[in-house]
Design a protein around this motif. Sequence first.
Motif, PDB file in Angstrom:
ATOM      1  N   GLY A   1       0.810  -1.213   0.000  1.00  0.00           N
ATOM      2  CA  GLY A   1       0.000   0.000   0.000  1.00  0.00           C
ATOM      3  C   GLY A   1       0.840   1.258   0.000  1.00  0.00           C
ATOM      4  O   GLY A   1       0.535   2.231  -0.707  1.00  0.00           O
ATOM      5  N   ILE A   2       1.918   1.277   0.785  1.00  0.00           N
ATOM      6  CA  ILE A   2       2.799   2.446   0.808  1.00  0.00           C
ATOM      7  C   ILE A   2       3.503   2.614  -0.529  1.00  0.00           C
ATOM      8  O   ILE A   2       3.681   3.745  -1.023  1.00  0.00           O
ATOM      9  CB  ILE A   2       3.813   2.317   1.962  1.00  0.00           C
ATOM     10  N   MET A   3       3.885   1.493  -1.140  1.00  0.00           N
ATOM     11  CA  MET A   3       4.529   1.574  -2.449  1.00  0.00           C
ATOM     12  C   MET A   3       3.587   2.194  -3.480  1.00  0.00           C
ATOM     13  O   MET A   3       3.986   3.065  -4.269  1.00  0.00           O
ATOM     14  CB  MET A   3       4.953   0.180  -2.900  1.00  0.00           C
ATOM     15  N   VAL A   4       2.326   1.783  -3.463  1.00  0.00           N
ATOM     16  CA  VAL A   4       1.340   2.357  -4.376  1.00  0.00           C
ATOM     17  C   VAL A   4       1.121   3.833  -4.077  1.00  0.00           C
ATOM     18  O   VAL A   4       0.975   4.657  -4.990  1.00  0.00           O
ATOM     19  CB  VAL A   4       0.008   1.574  -4.276  1.00  0.00           C
ATOM     20  N   SER A   5       1.117   4.197  -2.790  1.00  0.00           N
ATOM     21  CA  SER A   5       0.951   5.598  -2.415  1.00  0.00           C
ATOM     22  C   SER A   5       2.105   6.447  -2.934  1.00  0.00           C
ATOM     23  O   SER A   5       1.904   7.561  -3.438  1.00  0.00           O
ATOM     24  CB  SER A   5       0.852   5.730  -0.889  1.00  0.00           C
ATOM     25  N   PHE A   6       3.317   5.950  -2.818  1.00  0.00           N
ATOM     26  CA  PHE A   6       4.473   6.684  -3.319  1.00  0.00           C
ATOM     27  C   PHE A   6       4.419   6.835  -4.838  1.00  0.00           C
ATOM     28  O   PHE A   6       4.828   7.872  -5.388  1.00  0.00           O
ATOM     29  CB  PHE A   6       5.763   5.975  -2.899  1.00  0.00           C
ATOM     30  N   GLN A   7       3.921   5.812  -5.509  1.00  0.00           N
ATOM     31  CA  GLN A   7       3.762   5.917  -6.962  1.00  0.00           C
ATOM     32  C   GLN A   7       2.751   7.008  -7.324  1.00  0.00           C
ATOM     33  O   GLN A   7       2.942   7.758  -8.279  1.00  0.00           O
ATOM     34  CB  GLN A   7       3.323   4.572  -7.543  1.00  0.00           C
ATOM     35  N   ALA A   8       1.671   7.101  -6.523  1.00  0.00           N
ATOM     36  CA  ALA A   8       0.673   8.148  -6.759  1.00  0.00           C
ATOM     37  C   ALA A   8       1.258   9.527  -6.495  1.00  0.00           C
ATOM     38  O   ALA A   8       0.965  10.493  -7.219  1.00  0.00           O
ATOM     39  CB  ALA A   8      -0.546   7.915  -5.870  1.00  0.00           C
ATOM     40  N   ILE A   9       2.092   9.637  -5.447  1.00  0.00           N
ATOM     41  CA  ILE A   9       2.741  10.906  -5.140  1.00  0.00           C
ATOM     42  C   ILE A   9       3.657  11.324  -6.286  1.00  0.00           C
ATOM     43  O   ILE A   9       3.677  12.495  -6.709  1.00  0.00           O
ATOM     44  CB  ILE A   9       3.537  10.796  -3.826  1.00  0.00           C
ATOM     45  N   ALA A  10       4.427  10.352  -6.800  1.00  0.00           N
ATOM     46  CA  ALA A  10       5.331  10.663  -7.894  1.00  0.00           C
ATOM     47  C   ALA A  10       4.565  11.087  -9.145  1.00  0.00           C
ATOM     48  O   ALA A  10       4.993  11.983  -9.884  1.00  0.00           O
ATOM     49  CB  ALA A  10       6.207   9.457  -8.199  1.00  0.00           C
TER      50      ALA A  10
ATOM     51  N   LEU B   1       0.417  16.622   2.868  1.00  0.00           N
ATOM     52  CA  LEU B   1      -0.105  15.640   3.803  1.00  0.00           C
ATOM     53  C   LEU B   1      -1.422  15.056   3.317  1.00  0.00           C
ATOM     54  O   LEU B   1      -1.718  13.880   3.545  1.00  0.00           O
ATOM     55  CB  LEU B   1      -0.291  16.292   5.178  1.00  0.00           C
ATOM     56  N   ALA B   2      -2.224  15.851   2.648  1.00  0.00           N
ATOM     57  CA  ALA B   2      -3.519  15.382   2.170  1.00  0.00           C
ATOM     58  C   ALA B   2      -3.367  14.250   1.166  1.00  0.00           C
ATOM     59  O   ALA B   2      -4.220  13.374   1.069  1.00  0.00           O
ATOM     60  CB  ALA B   2      -4.292  16.532   1.533  1.00  0.00           C
ATOM     61  N   VAL B   3      -2.297  14.242   0.418  1.00  0.00           N
ATOM     62  CA  VAL B   3      -2.062  13.186  -0.568  1.00  0.00           C
ATOM     63  C   VAL B   3      -1.449  11.956   0.089  1.00  0.00           C
ATOM     64  O   VAL B   3      -1.795  10.818  -0.213  1.00  0.00           O
ATOM     65  CB  VAL B   3      -1.160  13.709  -1.704  1.00  0.00           C
ATOM     66  N   VAL B   4      -0.520  12.185   1.027  1.00  0.00           N
ATOM     67  CA  VAL B   4       0.231  11.084   1.629  1.00  0.00           C
ATOM     68  C   VAL B   4      -0.569  10.337   2.691  1.00  0.00           C
ATOM     69  O   VAL B   4      -0.591   9.107   2.732  1.00  0.00           O
ATOM     70  CB  VAL B   4       1.547  11.621   2.241  1.00  0.00           C
ATOM     71  N   ALA B   5      -1.281  11.070   3.561  1.00  0.00           N
ATOM     72  CA  ALA B   5      -1.895  10.469   4.751  1.00  0.00           C
ATOM     73  C   ALA B   5      -2.902   9.366   4.453  1.00  0.00           C
ATOM     74  O   ALA B   5      -2.826   8.282   5.056  1.00  0.00           O
ATOM     75  CB  ALA B   5      -2.529  11.570   5.602  1.00  0.00           C
ATOM     76  N   PRO B   6      -3.885   9.569   3.561  1.00  0.00           N
ATOM     77  CA  PRO B   6      -4.886   8.511   3.360  1.00  0.00           C
ATOM     78  C   PRO B   6      -4.286   7.194   2.886  1.00  0.00           C
ATOM     79  O   PRO B   6      -4.643   6.120   3.372  1.00  0.00           O
ATOM     80  CB  PRO B   6      -5.829   9.113   2.310  1.00  0.00           C
ATOM     81  N   GLY B   7      -3.362   7.250   1.928  1.00  0.00           N
ATOM     82  CA  GLY B   7      -2.757   6.022   1.417  1.00  0.00           C
ATOM     83  C   GLY B   7      -1.960   5.286   2.473  1.00  0.00           C
ATOM     84  O   GLY B   7      -2.028   4.057   2.587  1.00  0.00           O
ATOM     85  N   ILE B   8      -1.202   6.022   3.290  1.00  0.00           N
ATOM     86  CA  ILE B   8      -0.419   5.397   4.350  1.00  0.00           C
ATOM     87  C   ILE B   8      -1.346   4.812   5.425  1.00  0.00           C
ATOM     88  O   ILE B   8      -1.111   3.721   5.952  1.00  0.00           O
ATOM     89  CB  ILE B   8       0.564   6.405   4.962  1.00  0.00           C
ATOM     90  N   ALA B   9      -2.424   5.532   5.736  1.00  0.00           N
ATOM     91  CA  ALA B   9      -3.378   5.023   6.733  1.00  0.00           C
ATOM     92  C   ALA B   9      -4.014   3.725   6.255  1.00  0.00           C
ATOM     93  O   ALA B   9      -4.189   2.782   7.035  1.00  0.00           O
ATOM     94  CB  ALA B   9      -4.449   6.077   7.008  1.00  0.00           C
TER      95      ALA B   9
END
Length: 243
Positions: A165-174, A181-189
């Motif tokens: 899940g964190i890997m997918v979140s980082f891909q979305a951030i990139a 924080l609004a982009v990072v927090a939900p995916g990490i949670a």
Amino acid sequence: MENQVVDAVTLGQSVMSHDMSLWGLFMQAGLVVKVVMIGLLMASVWVWAIVIEKMLRLHKLRAQAGTFEEAFWSGGSLEDLYDRIADKPRDPMSAIFVSAMREWRRSNARGIKGDTMRARLQQRLERTMETTLGREMDRVERYMTFLASVGSTAPFVGLFGTVWGIMVSFQAIAASKNTSLAVVAPGIAEALLATAMGLVAAIPAVVAYNKISSDLNRYNNRLEAFVDEFTSILSRQLDDARD
């Protein structure tokens, strides 16, 4: 200053657009993380079902063993006791008794002559009781391996879901080039929820496995003590028959 206010408002709106409840985090998670969480939830439910069944069954087995021992040591005839329970032994201890008495009667019907035959009969009785003991304990210990497996692997399965899940979140951030924080927090949670579910499944499994294993060991020792005592009784009867 105006730009900062706009960014704060945008951040607040973005956070509010995400449902941060447990159900919301689950629904927003990716497919792989969802599969991991569903598997862990099913494992947790099965763990509790096994724990409840084992605790109730052990309580019942201890009560049945106490009832049988009371009848066994009451001073009544063992032949009469065998006749009453031979068709349907209710618990492992009575099953051990029935198996030994069945072999005893079968040998007596053929006749026991000489020290060699007596020694062989005693060996058969001991082997019969030990075999029955092992078979009955295998039934009582059923699904204990599953508890051990869940206790040892569930945290790692949950960790896999978190890493994915964190890997997918980082891909979305990139892809979005937005590190707010609004982009990072939900995916990490969402990802961390998988680890939490892994612990929810593993902790009860480990605690229950240790407790039930200890109870099973005590019950097995009780059965082994009965085997030794009954073997001694039958051995004395063989000695009396020889005299």
